[in-house]
Design a protein around this motif. Structure first.
Motif, mmCIF file in Angstrom:
data_model
loop_
_atom_site.group_PDB
_atom_site.id
_atom_site.type_symbol
_atom_site.label_atom_id
_atom_site.label_comp_id
_atom_site.label_asym_id
_atom_site.label_seq_id
_atom_site.Cartn_x
_atom_site.Cartn_y
_atom_site.Cartn_z
ATOM 1 N N HIS A 40 -20.776 -30.324 55.096
ATOM 2 C CA HIS A 40 -21.440 -31.234 56.834
ATOM 3 C C HIS A 40 -21.243 -32.947 56.225
ATOM 4 C CE1 HIS A 40 -23.998 -27.677 56.892
ATOM 5 N NE2 HIS A 40 -24.772 -27.928 56.393
ATOM 6 N N THR B 38 -22.534 -25.836 54.241
ATOM 7 C CA THR B 38 -20.806 -25.408 55.858
ATOM 8 C C THR B 38 -21.207 -25.801 56.893
ATOM 9 O OG1 THR B 38 -20.935 -23.267 55.082
ATOM 10 C CG2 THR B 38 -20.368 -24.717 53.312
ATOM 11 N N ALA C 120 -21.540 -19.249 51.459
ATOM 12 C CA ALA C 120 -21.218 -19.868 51.473
ATOM 13 C C ALA C 120 -21.682 -20.685 50.529
ATOM 14 C CB ALA C 120 -20.294 -20.247 52.721
ATOM 15 N N GLY C 121 -21.868 -22.191 51.659
ATOM 16 C CA GLY C 121 -22.799 -23.218 50.411
ATOM 17 C C GLY C 121 -23.869 -22.765 49.922
ATOM 18 N N GLY C 122 -24.776 -21.418 50.484
ATOM 19 C CA GLY C 122 -26.184 -20.684 50.317
ATOM 20 C C GLY C 122 -27.314 -21.630 49.927
ATOM 21 N N HIS C 123 -27.100 -22.667 51.296
ATOM 22 C CA HIS C 123 -27.995 -23.543 51.232
ATOM 23 C C HIS C 123 -29.509 -22.881 52.340
ATOM 24 C CE1 HIS C 123 -26.821 -26.248 48.347
ATOM 25 N NE2 HIS C 123 -27.909 -27.296 48.308
ATOM 26 N N SER C 124 -29.017 -22.078 52.878
ATOM 27 C CA SER C 124 -29.422 -21.296 54.180
ATOM 28 C C SER C 124 -29.989 -19.840 53.251
ATOM 29 C CB SER C 124 -29.188 -21.017 55.335
ATOM 30 O OG SER C 124 -29.453 -22.300 55.737
ATOM 31 N N LEU C 125 -29.479 -18.915 53.275
ATOM 32 C CA LEU C 125 -28.841 -17.554 52.536
ATOM 33 C C LEU C 125 -29.960 -17.514 51.290
ATOM 34 C CD1 LEU C 125 -28.453 -14.687 52.464
ATOM 35 C CD2 LEU C 125 -26.216 -14.926 51.213
ATOM 36 N N ASP D 171 -28.928 -28.245 63.578
ATOM 37 C CA ASP D 171 -28.365 -29.790 64.416
ATOM 38 C C ASP D 171 -27.224 -29.674 64.824
ATOM 39 O OD1 ASP D 171 -30.302 -31.952 63.836
ATOM 40 O OD2 ASP D 171 -30.013 -31.148 62.237
ATOM 41 N N VAL E 229 -22.284 -12.715 53.217
ATOM 42 C CA VAL E 229 -20.842 -13.970 52.436
ATOM 43 C C VAL E 229 -22.297 -14.356 53.028
ATOM 44 C CG1 VAL E 229 -19.505 -13.127 53.636
ATOM 45 C CG2 VAL E 229 -20.115 -14.537 54.876
ATOM 46 N N VAL F 159 -16.404 -16.531 59.885
ATOM 47 C CA VAL F 159 -16.415 -17.079 60.657
ATOM 48 C C VAL F 159 -15.188 -17.907 59.951
ATOM 49 C CG1 VAL F 159 -16.906 -19.818 61.814
ATOM 50 C CG2 VAL F 159 -18.794 -17.753 61.575
HETATM 51 C C1 LIG Z 1 -33.791 -28.640 52.102
HETATM 52 C C2 LIG Z 1 -32.650 -28.191 53.080
HETATM 53 C C3 LIG Z 1 -32.919 -28.966 54.041
HETATM 54 C C4 LIG Z 1 -32.088 -29.197 55.088
HETATM 55 N N1 LIG Z 1 -31.835 -29.400 56.420
HETATM 56 C C5 LIG Z 1 -31.634 -29.037 57.481
HETATM 57 C C6 LIG Z 1 -30.816 -30.018 59.063
HETATM 58 O O1 LIG Z 1 -31.795 -31.299 58.905
HETATM 59 N N2 LIG Z 1 -30.325 -29.575 59.377
HETATM 60 C C7 LIG Z 1 -29.708 -28.445 59.598
HETATM 61 O O2 LIG Z 1 -28.841 -27.985 60.665
HETATM 62 N N3 LIG Z 1 -29.177 -28.043 58.338
HETATM 63 C C8 LIG Z 1 -30.215 -28.132 57.157
HETATM 64 N N4 LIG Z 1 -30.242 -27.249 56.353
HETATM 65 C C9 LIG Z 1 -29.227 -26.308 56.617
HETATM 66 C C10 LIG Z 1 -27.950 -26.327 55.504
HETATM 67 O O3 LIG Z 1 -27.648 -27.091 56.793
HETATM 68 C C11 LIG Z 1 -27.293 -25.112 55.198
HETATM 69 O O4 LIG Z 1 -26.321 -26.010 54.975
HETATM 70 C C12 LIG Z 1 -26.554 -24.411 56.214
HETATM 71 O O5 LIG Z 1 -27.950 -23.969 57.544
HETATM 72 C C13 LIG Z 1 -25.931 -22.909 56.152
HETATM 73 O O6 LIG Z 1 -24.625 -23.025 55.620
HETATM 74 P P1 LIG Z 1 -24.914 -22.269 54.283
HETATM 75 O O7 LIG Z 1 -22.878 -23.256 53.875
HETATM 76 O O8 LIG Z 1 -25.552 -23.067 52.876
HETATM 77 O O9 LIG Z 1 -24.400 -21.268 54.302
HETATM 78 P P2 LIG Z 1 -25.443 -20.129 53.626
HETATM 79 O O10 LIG Z 1 -26.581 -20.622 52.722
HETATM 80 O O11 LIG Z 1 -23.968 -19.851 52.151
HETATM 81 O O12 LIG Z 1 -25.112 -19.125 54.405
HETATM 82 C C14 LIG Z 1 -26.009 -19.044 55.931
HETATM 83 C C15 LIG Z 1 -25.981 -17.249 56.490
HETATM 84 O O13 LIG Z 1 -24.630 -17.735 57.198
HETATM 85 C C16 LIG Z 1 -23.972 -16.645 57.003
HETATM 86 N N5 LIG Z 1 -22.755 -16.933 56.322
HETATM 87 C C17 LIG Z 1 -22.301 -18.339 56.064
HETATM 88 N N6 LIG Z 1 -20.842 -18.383 55.861
HETATM 89 C C18 LIG Z 1 -20.465 -17.693 56.815
HETATM 90 C C19 LIG Z 1 -18.376 -17.424 57.495
HETATM 91 N N7 LIG Z 1 -17.929 -18.207 56.802
HETATM 92 N N8 LIG Z 1 -18.800 -16.350 58.045
HETATM 93 C C20 LIG Z 1 -20.213 -15.536 58.257
HETATM 94 N N9 LIG Z 1 -21.502 -15.736 57.765
HETATM 95 C C21 LIG Z 1 -21.468 -16.541 56.944
HETATM 96 C C22 LIG Z 1 -24.656 -15.868 55.964
HETATM 97 O O14 LIG Z 1 -24.262 -14.644 54.998
HETATM 98 C C23 LIG Z 1 -25.654 -16.233 55.840
HETATM 99 O O15 LIG Z 1 -26.357 -15.564 56.750
HETATM 100 C C24 LIG Z 1 -31.206 -27.768 55.054
HETATM 101 C C25 LIG Z 1 -31.152 -26.534 53.824
HETATM 102 C C26 LIG Z 1 -31.890 -26.982 52.855
HETATM 103 C C27 LIG Z 1 -32.169 -26.423 51.718
#
Ligand SMILES: Cc1cc2nc3c(=O)[nH]c(=O)nc-3n(C[C@H](O)[C@H](O)[C@H](O)COP(=O)(O)OP(=O)(O)OC[C@H]3O[C@@H](n4cnc5c(N)ncnc54)[C@H](O)[C@@H]3O)c2cc1C
Length: 288
Positions: A78, A111, A32-37, A124, A30, A167
Motif C-alpha cells: 500500500h 499488499t 502475502a503481507g499477512g495483515h488480514s490472513l 478501500d 498463500v 493474483v
Molecule cells: C490494523 C489494520 C488496519 C487495517 N486497515 C485497513 C483499512 O483501513 N483499509 C483497508 O482496505 N484494509 C485495511 N487493513 C487490511 C490490510 O489492507 C491488508 O493488508 C490487506 O487486506 C490484505 O493484504 P495482505 O497482503 O496483508 O494479505 P494477506 O493477509 O497475506 O492475505 C489475505 C488473503 O488474501 C490471500 N492472498 C494474498 N495474496 C494473494 C495473491 N497474490 N493471490 C491470491 N490470494 C492472495 C490470502 O490467501 C488470504 O486469504 C487493515 C489491516 C490491519 C491489520
C-alpha cells in the motif's frame, strides 16, 4: 489466541508457488503481507494446513506504466502505491485509497493482491479498481486468466478467484484528456476502516462539460458497486454544484446496504450520496 499448527512453505518463484498450491489443493493458503490472513488464523476463522509465503517472490512487486496501462504487481505494498508517481499522476484516487489504509505499519506490509483477494467489504481499493475498469491477472495450474474488475468481486469475502489461483498483476487503463479522480472515505474512529468509501473518475470535454464519470462505492453494500444512475445523470452536464448534488442523490438507488454496529443501513445509504458528491467535486478540482 494462537493459530492452529501449519507447515510454512517459502517458494522463490511464481511457478513454484502455483505448484505448491496445486499440490496441497484445498489445504493451503498463500500469505502475502499477512495483515488480514494472520489475524483470521489467530481467531481460528482460517486454519490452513500449509501456508505458502509468496512474500519473497521478487517478480511480484512493481509498478510500471506500459502500453497505455498501469501494471501493478500483486505484492506491491500500500505504501508503494500511495507514494508512486505513476499512480499519483494517472489514477490519483488509487494513491488516495492506499494512503488511507490502516496505519504506516499496515501500509508497509499489506499488499494490493492480498487486499483484493481477501475482498473484505470494508476494503478501500475496490472502489478505484471497479471505477477504473481495471483487470485482475491471475495465474493457476490451468494458466493465466484476465478477470475484469466487474466480474472479480462476487460478494462479501468472495471473488472470482479459483481456489488454486494467485493474483499476479492488476492492470489499470490509463486515460488521457482532462481527467481527475479522487477517493474519499468516512472512517471508523477506532480502527480507521471505512464505513463508506467512494471513488470518482471524471472526464471533461473541450467545452467543459462532463464527458464521462465513473463512480465506485465500497463498504455500503456487501461488495463494491458502480453508481450507474449517478454516472448517467452527470454525463453531458455542466460540472455545477446543483447538477452534482442532484446526480449524487441517486448514488445508492436500489442498493441493499450493510448494517452493523458502526452504521445502520439508512445511514450508509445516505453516506454513499454525500461521499459521492464529495468525490465528484474533488475529482473535478484536480482536473488541470
Ligand atoms: C490494523 C489494520 C488496519 C487495517 N486497515 C485497513 C483499512 O483501513 N483499509 C483497508 O482496505 N484494509 C485495511 N487493513 C487490511 C490490510 O489492507 C491488508 O493488508 C490487506 O487486506 C490484505 O493484504 P495482505 O497482503 O496483508 O494479505 P494477506 O493477509 O497475506 O492475505 C489475505 C488473503 O488474501 C490471500 N492472498 C494474498 N495474496 C494473494 C495473491 N497474490 N493471490 C491470491 N490470494 C492472495 C490470502 O490467501 C488470504 O486469504 C487493515 C489491516 C490491519 C491489520
Amino acid at each position: 489466541m494462537i493459530a492452529q499448527n501449519f507447515e510454512y512453505l517459502v517458494p522463490t518463484s511464481l511457478g513454484d508457488a502455483v505448484n505448491l498450491l496445486q499440490k496441497h489443493a484445498g489445504r493451503a493458503k498463500v500469505v502475502a503481507g499477512g495483515h488480514s490472513l494472520i489475524p483470521m488464523m489467530k481467531l481460528r476463522l482460517a486454519a490452513p494446513e500449509f501456508l505458502i509465503d509468496i512474500g519473497r517472490i521478487p517478480e511480484l512487486a512493481y509498478i510500471k506504466e506500459d502500453g497505455g496501462k498501469i501494471r501493478i504487481g500483486a505484492l506491491t505494498t500500500h505504501y508503494a502505491i500511495e507514494t508512486s508517481n505513476v499512480v499519483q499522476r494517472s489514477l490519483t484516487a488509487l494513491a488516495d485509497a492506499a494512503g488511507l489504509i490502516g496505519d504506516i505499519q499496515v501500509r508497509n506490509k499489506g499488499t494490493i493482491g492480498g487486499s483484493l483477494a481477501h475482498a473484505d467489504p470494508a476494503a478501500d481499493y475496490p472502489a478505484s479498481i471497479l471505477a477504473s475498469d481495471a483487470v485482475i491477472i491471475t495465474l493457476g495450474a490451468q494458466g493465466e486468466r484476465q478477470i475484469p474488475a466487474s466480474k472479480f468481486f462476487v460478494d462479501m469475502m468472495t471473488t472470482a478467484l479459483e481456489q488454486n489461483e494467485i493474483v499476479r498483476e492488476i492492470q489499470i487503463p490509463v486515460r488521457s484528456g482532462r481527467i481527475g479522480s479522487a477517493y474519499v472515505k468516512m472512517a471508523q474512529k477506532a480502527s480507521g476502516f471505512a464505513i463508506c468509501g467512494v471513488t470518482a473518475i471524471v472526464e471533461l470535454d473541450s467545452a467543459g462539460l462532463i464527458a464521462n464519470a465513473a463512480i465506485g462505492v465500497t463498504v455500503v453494500a456487501s461488495y463494491v458497486y458502480r453508481a450507474g444512475k449517478t454516472e448517467a445523470a452527470l454525463k453531458g452536464q455542466k460540472p455545477a454544484a446543483d447538477v452534482i448534488r442532484a446526480a449524487c442523490e441517486k448514488a445508492s438507488d436500489g442498493v441493499i446496504a450493510l448494517e452493523d454496529i458502526h452504521a445502520s443501513a439508512d445511514y450508509r445509504l445516505d453516506l454513499a450520496r454525500v461521499f459521492a458528491r464529495r468525490a465528484v467535486r474533488a475529482a473535478i478540482e484536480r482536473i488541470g
